[in-house]
Design a protein around this motif. Structure first.
Motif, PDB file in Angstrom:
ATOM      1  N   UNK A  58       0.795  -1.231   0.000  1.00 50.29           N
ATOM      2  CA  UNK A  58       0.000   0.000   0.000  1.00 50.29           C
ATOM      3  C   UNK A  58       0.826   1.280   0.000  1.00 50.29           C
ATOM      4  N   UNK A  59       2.042   1.222   0.568  1.00 48.07           N
ATOM      5  CA  UNK A  59       2.866   2.426   0.670  1.00 48.07           C
ATOM      6  C   UNK A  59       3.980   2.502  -0.376  1.00 48.07           C
ATOM      7  N   UNK A  60       4.344   1.352  -0.992  1.00 43.60           N
ATOM      8  CA  UNK A  60       5.518   1.332  -1.859  1.00 43.60           C
ATOM      9  C   UNK A  60       5.214   0.924  -3.295  1.00 43.60           C
ATOM     10  N   UNK A  61       3.990   0.575  -3.570  1.00 44.93           N
ATOM     11  CA  UNK A  61       3.669   0.127  -4.920  1.00 44.93           C
ATOM     12  C   UNK A  61       4.025  -1.338  -5.113  1.00 44.93           C
ATOM     13  N   UNK A  62       4.415  -1.711  -6.345  1.00 44.91           N
ATOM     14  CA  UNK A  62       4.726  -3.107  -6.648  1.00 44.91           C
ATOM     15  C   UNK A  62       6.047  -3.506  -5.994  1.00 44.91           C
ATOM     16  N   UNK A  63       6.007  -4.630  -5.271  1.00 45.51           N
ATOM     17  CA  UNK A  63       7.189  -5.095  -4.544  1.00 45.51           C
ATOM     18  C   UNK A  63       7.390  -6.586  -4.797  1.00 45.51           C
ATOM     19  N   UNK A  64       8.584  -7.056  -4.497  1.00 47.55           N
ATOM     20  CA  UNK A  64       8.904  -8.480  -4.549  1.00 47.55           C
ATOM     21  C   UNK A  64       9.075  -8.995  -3.131  1.00 47.55           C
ATOM     22  N   UNK A  65       8.396 -10.073  -2.813  1.00 49.56           N
ATOM     23  CA  UNK A  65       8.503 -10.690  -1.487  1.00 49.56           C
ATOM     24  C   UNK A  65       9.651 -11.689  -1.508  1.00 49.56           C
ATOM     25  N   UNK A  66      10.612 -11.519  -0.586  1.00 51.75           N
ATOM     26  CA  UNK A  66      11.785 -12.406  -0.547  1.00 51.75           C
ATOM     27  C   UNK A  66      11.742 -13.405   0.593  1.00 51.75           C
ATOM     28  N   UNK A  67      11.004 -13.095   1.656  1.00 48.20           N
ATOM     29  CA  UNK A  67      10.944 -13.982   2.816  1.00 48.20           C
ATOM     30  C   UNK A  67       9.553 -13.926   3.437  1.00 48.20           C
ATOM     31  N   UNK A  68       9.094 -15.060   3.925  1.00 48.64           N
ATOM     32  CA  UNK A  68       7.850 -15.151   4.674  1.00 48.64           C
ATOM     33  C   UNK A  68       8.159 -15.800   6.012  1.00 48.64           C
ATOM     34  N   UNK A  69       7.650 -15.221   7.091  1.00 45.20           N
ATOM     35  CA  UNK A  69       7.922 -15.782   8.418  1.00 45.20           C
ATOM     36  C   UNK A  69       6.812 -15.388   9.382  1.00 45.20           C
ATOM     37  N   UNK A  70       6.836 -15.961  10.574  1.00 45.22           N
ATOM     38  CA  UNK A  70       5.831 -15.677  11.592  1.00 45.22           C
ATOM     39  C   UNK A  70       6.403 -14.690  12.599  1.00 45.22           C
ATOM     40  N   UNK A  71       5.665 -13.596  12.838  1.00 43.59           N
ATOM     41  CA  UNK A  71       6.052 -12.612  13.832  1.00 43.59           C
ATOM     42  C   UNK A  71       4.840 -12.153  14.618  1.00 43.59           C
ATOM     43  N   UNK A  72       4.892 -12.278  15.928  1.00 48.24           N
ATOM     44  CA  UNK A  72       3.744 -11.922  16.781  1.00 48.24           C
ATOM     45  C   UNK A  72       2.474 -12.666  16.354  1.00 48.24           C
ATOM     46  N   UNK A  73       2.662 -13.953  16.039  1.00 46.87           N
ATOM     47  CA  UNK A  73       1.558 -14.852  15.670  1.00 46.87           C
ATOM     48  C   UNK A  73       0.884 -14.464  14.356  1.00 46.87           C
ATOM     49  N   UNK A  74       1.547 -13.627  13.562  1.00 44.37           N
ATOM     50  CA  UNK A  74       1.025 -13.229  12.263  1.00 44.37           C
ATOM     51  C   UNK A  74       2.030 -13.579  11.173  1.00 44.37           C
ATOM     52  N   UNK A  75       1.535 -13.654   9.933  1.00 44.54           N
ATOM     53  CA  UNK A  75       2.419 -13.884   8.794  1.00 44.54           C
ATOM     54  C   UNK A  75       3.022 -12.550   8.369  1.00 44.54           C
ATOM     55  N   UNK A  76       4.337 -12.482   8.347  1.00 44.52           N
ATOM     56  CA  UNK A  76       5.071 -11.258   8.010  1.00 44.52           C
ATOM     57  C   UNK A  76       5.968 -11.557   6.810  1.00 44.52           C
TER      58      UNK A  76
END
Length: 238
Positions: A58-76
């Motif tokens: 929402x703040x940066x436009x089109x992005x590439x996701x390089x890592x997925x992990x769990x932080x504070x019981x949420x997907x980050x």
């Protein structure tokens, strides 16, 4: 608004799947440096780059996701901007439903959904709030013994507040297959409302409604997923 509620339901459903996948993968997935278990054949680096997850921040436009992990019981996720290469970290719940589905399809491509078991839903509304008759040990804290009838597909849905039947789907398939099954089981009057066809006047010689049902199926199959979900949300409780 009904449509908004349904979109939120789908959002929560996908987020739950992503969280479950991460829990079964040691709470972390790198989207570029794939391990040999999930690497598909002799895929070169250029092909792998084209398969990276690209979504809209929402703040940066089109992005590439390089890592997925769990932080504070949420997907980050971590990633970088396509335009300026700036790094970012954010919760994936900020992404649109379409972008969450993009992540889900990427996981499917990587084979990360293979171990997710099928789940029982209400056939009519897709709710997980379903009850099934069973025998219990009355003097042992109502400990489960066995179902009243293992072959019986009838359940009580707490959302529909009526008896319906079970539909079993893999998590990733549930939203779309559920909607298609709902349409396939719709009554003649409901199909007439949805398609604006009339079983009697449009098909006067079709006593068994075969031609009418075939035309309804044809009209349904040309719709895109979003339109099908809108119709399901509008008519499913009728």
């Amino acid at each position: 608004m009904i449509i908004g509620n349904e979109i939120q339901h789908i959002r929560e459903h996908i987020l739950g799947i992503l969280l479950q996948v991460l829990k079964t993968n040691k709470r972390y997935i790198n989207t570029y440096f794939v391990n040999q278990k999930h690497r598909i054949g002799n895929v070169d680096d250029d092909a792998m780059f084209r398969k990276l997850i690209k979504v809209t921040n929402p703040e940066m436009g089109i992005v590439t996701v390089t890592d997925l992990f769990i932080g504070n019981k949420k997907v980050v996720c971590d990633g970088f901007s396509i335009d300026d290469g700036k790094d970012f970290t954010c919760a994936v719940e900020l992404f649109s439903v379409d972008d969450l589905y993009t992540i889900l399809k990427w996981m499917q491509w990587r084979g990360l959904l293979d171990d997710i078991l099928k789940v029982a839903y209400c056939f009519s509304c897709g709710s997980l709030g379903i009850h099934k008759l069973a025998y219990v040990q009355a003097h042992e804290g109502n400990k489960f013994v066995e179902y009243y009838d293992k072959e019986d597909n009838e359940i009580w849905c707490t959302k529909c507040q009526k008896y319906t039947s079970i539909a079993y789907f893999n998590h990733v398939d549930a939203p779309d297959k559920l909607v298609d099954n709902w349409f396939a089981s719709a009554s003649i009057p409901l199909l007439e409302d949805i398609t604006r066809l009339n079983a009697k006047t449009d098909f006067p010689k079709d006593k068994e409604n075969k031609a009418f049902l075939a035309k309804c199926k044809q009209a349904w199959n040309v719709l895109d997923v979003d339109r099908k979900r809108q119709i399901w949300a509008q008519y499913r409780d009728i």
